[in-house]
Structure formats: structure tokens, C-alpha cells
Write an enzyme that holds these catalytic residues in place. Sequence first.
Site, PDB file in Angstrom:
ATOM      1  N   GLU A  27       1.159  -1.222   0.104  1.00 51.03           N
ATOM      2  CA  GLU A  27      -0.260   0.027   0.565  1.00 51.03           C
ATOM      3  C   GLU A  27       0.822   1.020  -0.179  1.00 51.03           C
ATOM      4  O   GLU A  27       1.952   0.954   0.837  1.00 51.03           O
ATOM      5  CB  GLU A  27      -0.840  -0.144   1.571  1.00 51.03           C
ATOM      6  CG  GLU A  27      -1.843   0.952   1.149  1.00 51.03           C
ATOM      7  CD  GLU A  27      -2.604   1.160   2.288  1.00 51.03           C
ATOM      8  OE1 GLU A  27      -3.562   1.990   2.590  1.00 51.03           O
ATOM      9  OE2 GLU A  27      -2.507   0.423   3.296  1.00 51.03           O
ATOM     10  N   ASN A  72      -6.830   1.686   2.709  1.00 47.17           N
ATOM     11  CA  ASN A  72      -7.102   2.822   2.773  1.00 47.17           C
ATOM     12  C   ASN A  72      -6.661   3.685   1.599  1.00 47.17           C
ATOM     13  O   ASN A  72      -7.965   4.426   1.281  1.00 47.17           O
ATOM     14  CB  ASN A  72      -7.175   3.663   4.564  1.00 47.17           C
ATOM     15  CG  ASN A  72      -7.568   2.911   5.026  1.00 47.17           C
ATOM     16  OD1 ASN A  72      -8.139   1.240   5.196  1.00 47.17           O
ATOM     17  ND2 ASN A  72      -7.743   2.582   6.725  1.00 47.17           N
ATOM     18  N   ASN A 172     -12.096  -1.390  -0.490  1.00 51.21           N
ATOM     19  CA  ASN A 172     -11.691  -1.258   0.262  1.00 51.21           C
ATOM     20  C   ASN A 172     -12.255  -0.970   1.924  1.00 51.21           C
ATOM     21  O   ASN A 172     -13.123   0.367   1.838  1.00 51.21           O
ATOM     22  CB  ASN A 172      -9.821  -0.833   0.245  1.00 51.21           C
ATOM     23  CG  ASN A 172      -9.044  -0.912   1.739  1.00 51.21           C
ATOM     24  OD1 ASN A 172      -8.824  -2.434   2.169  1.00 51.21           O
ATOM     25  ND2 ASN A 172      -9.193   0.012   3.107  1.00 51.21           N
ATOM     26  N   GLU A 173     -12.301  -1.522   2.679  1.00 51.10           N
ATOM     27  CA  GLU A 173     -13.594  -1.440   3.765  1.00 51.10           C
ATOM     28  C   GLU A 173     -14.583  -0.266   3.766  1.00 51.10           C
ATOM     29  O   GLU A 173     -14.638   0.393   4.920  1.00 51.10           O
ATOM     30  CB  GLU A 173     -12.247  -1.032   5.343  1.00 51.10           C
ATOM     31  CG  GLU A 173     -10.752  -2.081   4.876  1.00 51.10           C
ATOM     32  CD  GLU A 173     -10.108  -2.087   6.222  1.00 51.10           C
ATOM     33  OE1 GLU A 173     -10.122  -1.010   6.672  1.00 51.10           O
ATOM     34  OE2 GLU A 173      -9.203  -3.117   6.290  1.00 51.10           O
ATOM     35  N   TYR A 244      -6.584  -7.922  12.263  1.00 45.77           N
ATOM     36  CA  TYR A 244      -4.940  -7.465  12.855  1.00 45.77           C
ATOM     37  C   TYR A 244      -5.229  -8.300  14.429  1.00 45.77           C
ATOM     38  O   TYR A 244      -6.836  -8.036  14.819  1.00 45.77           O
ATOM     39  CB  TYR A 244      -4.658  -5.787  13.014  1.00 45.77           C
ATOM     40  CG  TYR A 244      -4.799  -5.913  11.135  1.00 45.77           C
ATOM     41  CD1 TYR A 244      -3.292  -6.320  11.004  1.00 45.77           C
ATOM     42  CD2 TYR A 244      -5.087  -5.085  10.339  1.00 45.77           C
ATOM     43  CE1 TYR A 244      -3.366  -5.799   9.450  1.00 45.77           C
ATOM     44  CE2 TYR A 244      -5.579  -4.235   9.221  1.00 45.77           C
ATOM     45  CZ  TYR A 244      -4.922  -4.996   8.741  1.00 45.77           C
ATOM     46  OH  TYR A 244      -3.697  -4.718   7.181  1.00 45.77           O
ATOM     47  N   GLU A 292      -6.272  -9.271   4.504  1.00 47.32           N
ATOM     48  CA  GLU A 292      -5.633  -8.250   5.251  1.00 47.32           C
ATOM     49  C   GLU A 292      -5.214  -9.203   6.264  1.00 47.32           C
ATOM     50  O   GLU A 292      -6.048  -9.115   6.677  1.00 47.32           O
ATOM     51  CB  GLU A 292      -6.391  -6.574   5.623  1.00 47.32           C
ATOM     52  CG  GLU A 292      -5.718  -5.719   4.652  1.00 47.32           C
ATOM     53  CD  GLU A 292      -5.599  -3.555   4.785  1.00 47.32           C
ATOM     54  OE1 GLU A 292      -5.679  -3.664   5.422  1.00 47.32           O
ATOM     55  OE2 GLU A 292      -6.562  -3.464   4.251  1.00 47.32           O
ATOM     56  N   GLN A 349       1.620  -5.920   6.179  1.00 48.98           N
ATOM     57  CA  GLN A 349       1.667  -5.630   4.556  1.00 48.98           C
ATOM     58  C   GLN A 349       3.053  -5.751   4.252  1.00 48.98           C
ATOM     59  O   GLN A 349       3.535  -6.857   4.731  1.00 48.98           O
ATOM     60  CB  GLN A 349       2.168  -3.906   3.950  1.00 48.98           C
ATOM     61  CG  GLN A 349       0.724  -3.168   4.520  1.00 48.98           C
ATOM     62  CD  GLN A 349       0.668  -1.761   3.882  1.00 48.98           C
ATOM     63  OE1 GLN A 349       1.378  -1.499   3.464  1.00 48.98           O
ATOM     64  NE2 GLN A 349      -0.032  -1.042   4.599  1.00 48.98           N
TER      65      GLN A 349
END
Length: 503
Positions: A27, A72, A172-173, A244, A292, A349
Site C-alpha cells: 500500500e 485505505n 476497501n473496508e 489484525y 489483510e 503489509q
Amino acid sequence: MELARLTLDPAFAIGPVDRRLFGSFVEHMGRCVYTGIFEPGHPAADDEGLRGDVVDLVRELGVSLVRYPGGNFVSNYRWEDGVGPVGDRPRRLDLAWRSLESNAFGLNEFMRWSERAGVEPMMAVNLGTRGIAEAAELVEYCNVPDGTAAADLRRKHGVAQPHDVKLWCLGNEMDGPWQIGSMTAHEYGRLATRAGQAMKRVDPSIELVACGSSNADMPTFAAWEATVLELAYDQVDYVSLHHYYDPEKHDEASFRASAVNLDGFVDDVVATADHIRAKLRRSKRINLSLDEWNVWYQSRFTEPEDRGIEDTPALIEDTYTVTDAMVVGNLLISMLRHADRLTVGCLAQLVNVIAPIRTEPGGPAWRQTIFHPFAHTARLARGTVLRAGIQSPTMPTGRYGDVPAVDAVATIDENSGQVVVFAVNRGTEPVALELDLRAFPRVRAGERISIGDDDPAAVNSAAAPDRVCPRTEKMPDLDGGRTTVVLPPVSWHALSFTPEEKM
């Protein structure tokens, strides 16, 4: 010493090992791109600015797939800014991380890096501040050979052959209030359906990933997936999961047992997707993309609004411990255990930003502790995943109650005949693990690769890059199809068994 028992049988197959499980994530955040994979002028960089020392580590890590450009970041990104002559590219304010984006590294640079690193590209489109037309045009730029405006623009930019990107994320999200352009499940489901339809009109061969919940703790979790899939089921092929694990969010024992949470998260998303399949009376099954995941000391994170605007700030450059490496290895065990439906994974990442690889600008690159369980799992997990029957002593946790101290899964490579058991001891006491392989009469004990340390807080650094390294030793011989190994506290292991004729 307490005893655990593990029994394997080739009849108890879960599913094939999909190489896409061993993906990662690049990213435009912090130093992942700039001074990470891309640093013109670095002694190890090529004439395009791609760091060769990082490429070598990516290949060693065994990464199969890389998701790009966010995250993001993608929800405010104009892909057109990152193509064409570098001198003509605009300098933009990235709203996701309040960073200045030079656009010196963009789409075609990423594709050249992917080719050099030997990874499959996985692209995300901006459905936050942009929409259907821009998403379809990006597919056209990437995948149409020639004869259209976008394809010919790519050729004008010096890329004659299409990139042929097969896997695409629809935003994304989008459930997260932190996301630029976040929306309700119904709004997103409608947009994903229409964008997906347009993208597949450009290239019917592509696969699409719909945004699932940003994590299992979101208040809309499961309801979000159900609404989105009811609207977009016919257009999409995967639903995403993100999660996470923060070592400081719960008690330390609960962190060591993080895979318990991932097991439940995956099971719940599968159940939700299958409920919608039954409700819509469809035969197609939606698979899962855990695009992720990682350990992240998120409680230490400074929100973008609390920082000034910077050019390539050093963001969330967590340093990982032996305990973190064991947890990452255990999360990989959980992913393999769900190989029948979880077929894409992206460790987030790849470089510097909560990453297995760290670099210094103008300086060295090195492996973090979490590099090792990922690299060895990616190398050794081949063929078919086998369910491991485990009897284990338990350990108490504040979040999950009593959980097994030992967790494991296995794979068998039908081509070579090699059986590999991936196991962890999540507890703080050693455990003797008895392995029963009587169902594999023609294998011998091979190697044991371990990650552990007398100091579970030990880390690697630029000054001591090999403080924590895997240890390789000969396995104890099988006796009547059984053998026993001792698993030290807070440790990860790959235990291999090789056909006799291969020895």
C-alpha cells in the site's frame, strides 16, 4: 512434562493448498513503497529504482500474490496519476494517511516490480470517491490488448502487452467510518454489483472480491456480509475478511491464542455466505479472501488527524518478537485448516509497515521474526491439507477460556509423498507431542524446523538481523509409525516426513 497427541490419516482431507494463500500487500502507506520496494539511488536498486535486496527477500519469503495499491489509500486514489511520464505526474495529498504522494511509483512500476519479484498482482479499485466508469476503465487499461482508448494509452506509456490482472478488489473496508467514502451495506452492495458488472463486461475472465467486514468486532459484522452478498452474489467470486491481532489489546495468553478468533471469524463468514447461497438458490459457492491479516500493535497507532502532513512518514513500523512469530505461524495454521473455502490471503503489509521485511533508507534490508514461519509454511505446504486429530493440554485465556496449548495442521504433497505437520505450542510450558503416522506406512522422519527462543520477547534489528533464526535438526525416528518431539514454550514448528525411497 504434559503430553499432547496428534493423529494423521490421508482420508481426512480438507482441501487443496491454494498458492494464493501466501500473498501479501503493498500500500502507498508510510515507507512500504518509498524507501521500501522503491528507492532510486540505493546501492541495491536497479535503473528503475527497484531495490534488489528487497526483491530477493520477497522471493525468499515465498510470496505468491500482492494486493495493490491499498488499503485505505485506494479510496482517494486516482490511478491515472501514477501512469505516464513521471515528470508529468501530479503531487497529491493522500487523505487516508495525511501524506504527500509524489506518484513517482504507480501502476506500471508496480507491474514491473511484480514481474521481477515473481508475484501475481491483485488490484483494488477506488469505490470510495470514484465509481463504475473509473473501475471499468482501469480494467481496460490493464487487460485489453489494444484498439481502445485506455489500452492504447497504456501502449503509449510504453507497455505493449496487457498486464492481464485476474483478481480485483471492489474497494476497501467500505463499512469502516475511517474510510474515505464509507457507506452502508446496501449502498455498497448496489455499487459493487454495478461496478462488477461493468468490469466483467470489459474482461469476463476476471475474478472479483467484495468487501466484507473490516474485522470481526465491527457492530455490523455478518449483517454487512449478508446484505452485500444478497445484492452482489452473482457478480462476485470472493468476500474479503480483514483482521489484525494486537498483543496489547487483551491479556497475553489471549494474544497467543489469536488463531481461536480467526477460526471463528472464518467459520462465521462461511456460514453467512452459504446462508445467502441457499436463500438465493444458487449453486455457486463464494470463497473467502483474507486479504489483510497480521499482528499489529494497533493500540500504539496515532490517528491521521493527530499528525501533520508529511512526505513518506514512518508509519506503524512495528518490531516483531518471537511470540509474534509464533502467533503468525498459528494464524497460517488456521488459514490452512480452512483451505476448502479460504483460498486467498494477504499478509499486511510486505515492507516496513507492520511487515516481515524491514529496510533502512540507503541501508540494509532484513528479516523480522514473522518472516520465518511464513517463508517455511509457503515453501513446505504443498498438495492437500489434512485435518490433524489433536489431544492437547489446555491453557487458560481471559478472552476464550481454556484453549488447547498445542495447535496443528498438516499437508501431503501427492507428487513427492512428503507429509509436513505445522504445529505450535501456545503455552508457557514445554509439551511433548506424540505423532501417530501409522496411516503413512512408507514415510520416514525428516527435518524439524523451529522458531523459538528462551526470551519470547527477542527481536531482529538492523544491528542484529539474525538474532532470531529458524533452527533445523533431524527428527527422531519413527517407531511403529510413532515418534515424539518436545515443543518448547511459545514456539512454532514444521515437522517433515519423507517417503523412504526419497531419503
